[in-house]
Design a protein around this motif. Structure first.
Motif, short mmCIF file in Angstrom:
data_model
loop_
_atom_site.label_atom_id
_atom_site.label_comp_id
_atom_site.label_asym_id
_atom_site.label_seq_id
_atom_site.Cartn_x
_atom_site.Cartn_y
_atom_site.Cartn_z
N UNK A 188 0.85 -1.20 0.00
CA UNK A 188 0.00 0.00 0.00
C UNK A 188 0.88 1.25 0.00
N UNK A 189 2.00 1.17 0.72
CA UNK A 189 2.82 2.37 0.91
C UNK A 189 3.76 2.64 -0.25
N UNK A 190 3.91 1.67 -1.19
CA UNK A 190 5.00 1.79 -2.16
C UNK A 190 4.95 3.09 -2.96
N UNK A 191 3.74 3.50 -3.40
CA UNK A 191 3.69 4.70 -4.23
C UNK A 191 3.97 5.95 -3.40
N UNK A 249 5.96 9.51 8.86
CA UNK A 249 4.78 9.68 9.71
C UNK A 249 3.51 9.75 8.85
N UNK A 250 3.59 10.54 7.78
CA UNK A 250 2.40 10.70 6.96
C UNK A 250 2.06 9.39 6.25
N UNK A 251 3.11 8.71 5.78
CA UNK A 251 2.87 7.42 5.11
C UNK A 251 2.13 6.49 6.06
N UNK A 252 2.64 6.39 7.30
CA UNK A 252 2.03 5.45 8.24
C UNK A 252 0.58 5.86 8.50
N UNK A 253 0.37 7.17 8.64
CA UNK A 253 -0.97 7.67 8.92
C UNK A 253 -1.93 7.30 7.80
N UNK A 298 -6.38 4.06 5.36
CA UNK A 298 -6.97 3.26 4.28
C UNK A 298 -7.22 1.83 4.74
N UNK A 299 -6.24 1.27 5.48
CA UNK A 299 -6.40 -0.11 5.94
C UNK A 299 -7.63 -0.24 6.83
N UNK A 300 -7.86 0.78 7.66
CA UNK A 300 -9.03 0.73 8.54
C UNK A 300 -10.31 0.82 7.70
N UNK A 301 -10.28 1.71 6.74
CA UNK A 301 -11.47 1.93 5.92
C UNK A 301 -11.87 0.63 5.21
#
Lengths: 292, 354
Positions: free
Chosen positions: B97-100, B109-113, B118-121
């Motif tokens: 999910x984070x690759x792009x 921090x922003x990536x993790x956020x 999205x994962x929660x959604x």
């Protein structure tokens, strides 16, 4: 009631035949294994026998006395460590070169629409058809002209060249069965070509790289003719040549024990390598055969 | 937020292979456009052109005020969901999910956020540390969606994302997709050959055939007013009845039965279309009635699909959807074609006449 009897009737002979075929299968597997491994076993035993047992008539099949003298002799009377180093250097370098040159070529052949792709592939295939025994005289002249005699390059370059077709063909079929969508997804994500190759394609290619790498390594490690012709200096010789020349050092003696020990020593790295990567090799060899 | 516009897009591989001939269309913010067509109609190629995975031979692609025709796909700020999901097999779900985002050098921090959001959604919180091979088909599909959503792109592209799911799951995910993209307010281009998906999901449907745009309309209008013979036969299941009929006395003759043609000048030949669900049992007061012999009845559960040989033209078969409760005693049945559901097409060009 009759149904149960019927079932039994059907069941009993079936289990008997399956028992038979099971036994037969095991016997055959054993026979094939012995057939294949007997020479290896014979070498191993010879390398461990004392000289008296080696030349004894009748043959001593299972020796009672064991010795490591043949092995220690290899290192004390001969620079065997040096030979191993030479073999390893030449084989590893040519294998790495082979993969580094062959894999990108295979990728291009698998993915790009190249004009004359079929011709290129046919060319690659035709190269493999030449018996390289025929090539070595010509190559010798090339080596002389380039003053590469008694130089590691004289072995590294031909080994790389001879292994390239195999590498390209195997890797190409592997790349072809990698889903294209993955690379497309990577492009959309913003990877550039180098990043796609290194971060997306390469990690998935490891099984095929290992397989072709090992095949190339085995060829380079075992190669004899080129190593015999292009290298005459003692300190640059590789294991196969050195082993063969153990026997010709004196007309009065054929050092079976030493030759056997050298053979075992020369083979063991390959055996270890194959055992270590066994699963990867099978994965690589069946690549493309079954939808994964 | 931006809209997507294709201007005279053409892709030519060789003089014989032209998957996309000339396509112009516009997708506004919050619009869900479906490219619908049989395989080989150019819909996937069109999508790949938008994504930048293929270069158009002619034409332009605009996203908002930017001409992206010559941009690399990574620089177009689009997200794409592939039919095979195309998850990187050697990365965990979170890394996928984070690759792009990582490539665009966002802060850790922003990536993790954003990944967590999205994962929660999408209900993937539990799975973030797994590899794709440890996921079920439905889960992989959601990871692929998450990878697209996390980018907050200008355009979403989806290439038959439901076709690898089993029928039950497909229906559920279809509903989820609809809700998910309704909330995004971003243009979505969705490729499918499944007309149910096209009908249920989209706000606009573009029917493609032979590399050309056949019709661009809201799904309901595609159904009620197909622009030509191809759209009429492709959309709708069971398929529309289409007959090439000759005309006499201001009527097209279906076997022995005249069907009045509502046109000022009646051509010698005309194509009549009527959907099986608009063919009903005739009552005494009905006009547009025909008679024929039933030779096949297929039960669809809710309804029966009748195949009827029209009297006077045994080579013509008309199919009618009748309620399953209907019992027939005779092989001969009298049917009516509801006049407001008749479609008339030009016999030569296939274009809609009325």
């Amino acid at each position: 009631m009759s149904l149960i009897q019927n079932l039994k009737l059907v069941h009993l002979p079936k289990s008997k035949t399956s028992n038979y075929s099971h036994l037969l299968l095991s016997v055959f597997v054993l026979l094939v294994a012995i057939f294949c491994l007997a020479p290896v076993l014979w070498q191993l035993l010879t390398s461990l026998k004392v000289n008296a047992d080696i030349s004894a008539v009748p043959n001593v099949y299972i020796p009672k006395r064991y010795t490591l003298a043949h092995y220690t002799e290899l290192f004390t009377r001969r620079p065997f460590l040096n030979y191993i180093f030479n073999s390893a250097l030449v084989s590893i370098t040519s294998t790495v070169l082979c993969l580094a040159l062959g894999a990108p070529a295979a990728y291009a052949l698998a993915r790009l629409r190249i004009w004359g792709e079929q011709v290129i592939l046919a060319g690659v295939l035709i190269v493999t058809l030449f018996p390289y025994i025929l090539l070595f005289l010509g190559l010798l002249q090339v080596v002389q002209a380039l003053h590469l005699g008694n130089n590691y390059l004289a072995l590294i370059i031909p080994y790389t060249a001879i292994n390239l077709p195999l590498t390209i063909l195997v890797m190409r079929s592997f790349f072809q069965q990698l889903p294209r969508d993955l690379e497309d997804a990577a492009k959309v994500d913003g990877y550039n070509i180098q990043q796609i190759l290194l971060q997306i394609v390469l990690p998935m290619t490891v099984p095929a790289l290992v397989t072709t790498g090992i095949l190339a390594f085995i060829f380079a490690w075992n190669e004899f003719i080129f190593a015999l012709t292009f290298i005459t200096r003692e300190s640059l010789k590789t294991i196969p040549v050195a082993t063969a020349q153990l026997g010709s050092s004196s007309v009065f003696e054929i050092p079976y024990g030493a030759i056997a020990a050298a053979t075992v020593l020369g083979t063991s790295p390959l055996v270890l390598l194959v055992l270590l990567f066994q699963r990867r090799i099978v994965q690589g060899l069946t690549a493309g055969a079954v939808k994964g | 937020m931006a809209n997507l516009e294709l201007r005279n897009l053409n892709k030519t591989y060789s003089s014989k292979v032209v998957p996309v001939k000339d396509i112009s269309l516009k997708v506004d913010e919050g619009e869900f456009l479906t490219l619908l067509g049989p395989s080989g109609c150019g819909k996937s190629t069109t999508l790949r052109l938008i994504a930048g995975l293929e270069q158009p031979t002619r034409g332009q692609i605009w996203i908002g005020e930017r001409n992206v025709t010559d941009l690399r796909s990574g620089d177009r700020n689009i997200a794409m969901v592939f039919q095979s999901y195309a998850l990187y097999p050697h990365m965990t779900v979170a890394e996928n999910i984070a690759s792009s985002l990582k490539l665009r050098h966002l802060s850790k921090l922003e990536i993790r956020q954003r990944v967590t959001d999205v994962a929660t959604k999408l209900g993937l919180e539990e799975l973030t540390q797994r590899k794709p091979s440890q996921l079920s088909g439905g889960q992989r599909q959601r990871v692929a969606l998450a990878r697209a959503l996390v980018r907050q792109p200008d355009v979403f592209l989806l290439d038959e994302p439901l076709s690898n799911l089993d029928a039950l799951l497909r229906e559920r995910v279809r509903a989820e997709l609809k809700q998910l993209f309704k909330a995004q307010n971003t243009p979505v281009v969705y490729v499918t050959h499944d007309q149910t998906e096209a009908m249920t999901l989209s706000s606009k449907v573009a029917v493609l055939y032979n590399g050309n745009l056949q019709q661009l309309d809201p799904p309901q209008r595609i159904y009620t007013h197909p622009a030509n013979r191809f759209v009429a036969s492709f959309v709708g299941s069971p398929q529309m009845n289409l007959f090439v009929l000759s005309c006499r006395d201001n009527a097209a003759w279906l076997g022995n039965f005249p069907i009045p043609v509502p046109l000022p000048t009646v051509p010698p030949q005309i194509v009549l279309g009527i959907r099986p669900e608009n063919v009903c049992l005739a009552r005494a007061e009905d006009t547009h009635t025909i008679q024929g012999q039933i030779y096949l009845v297929e039960s669809l559960g809710m309804q029966n699909l009748l195949s009827v040989r029209v009297q006077g033209a045994p080579e013509l078969t008309i199919r009618a959807l009748l309620p399953a409760a209907w019992q027939w005693s005779d092989d001969i049945v009298k049917l009516t074609l509801s006049p407001q559901s008749l479609h008339w097409f030009d016999a030569a060009t296939g274009d809609r006449l009325f």
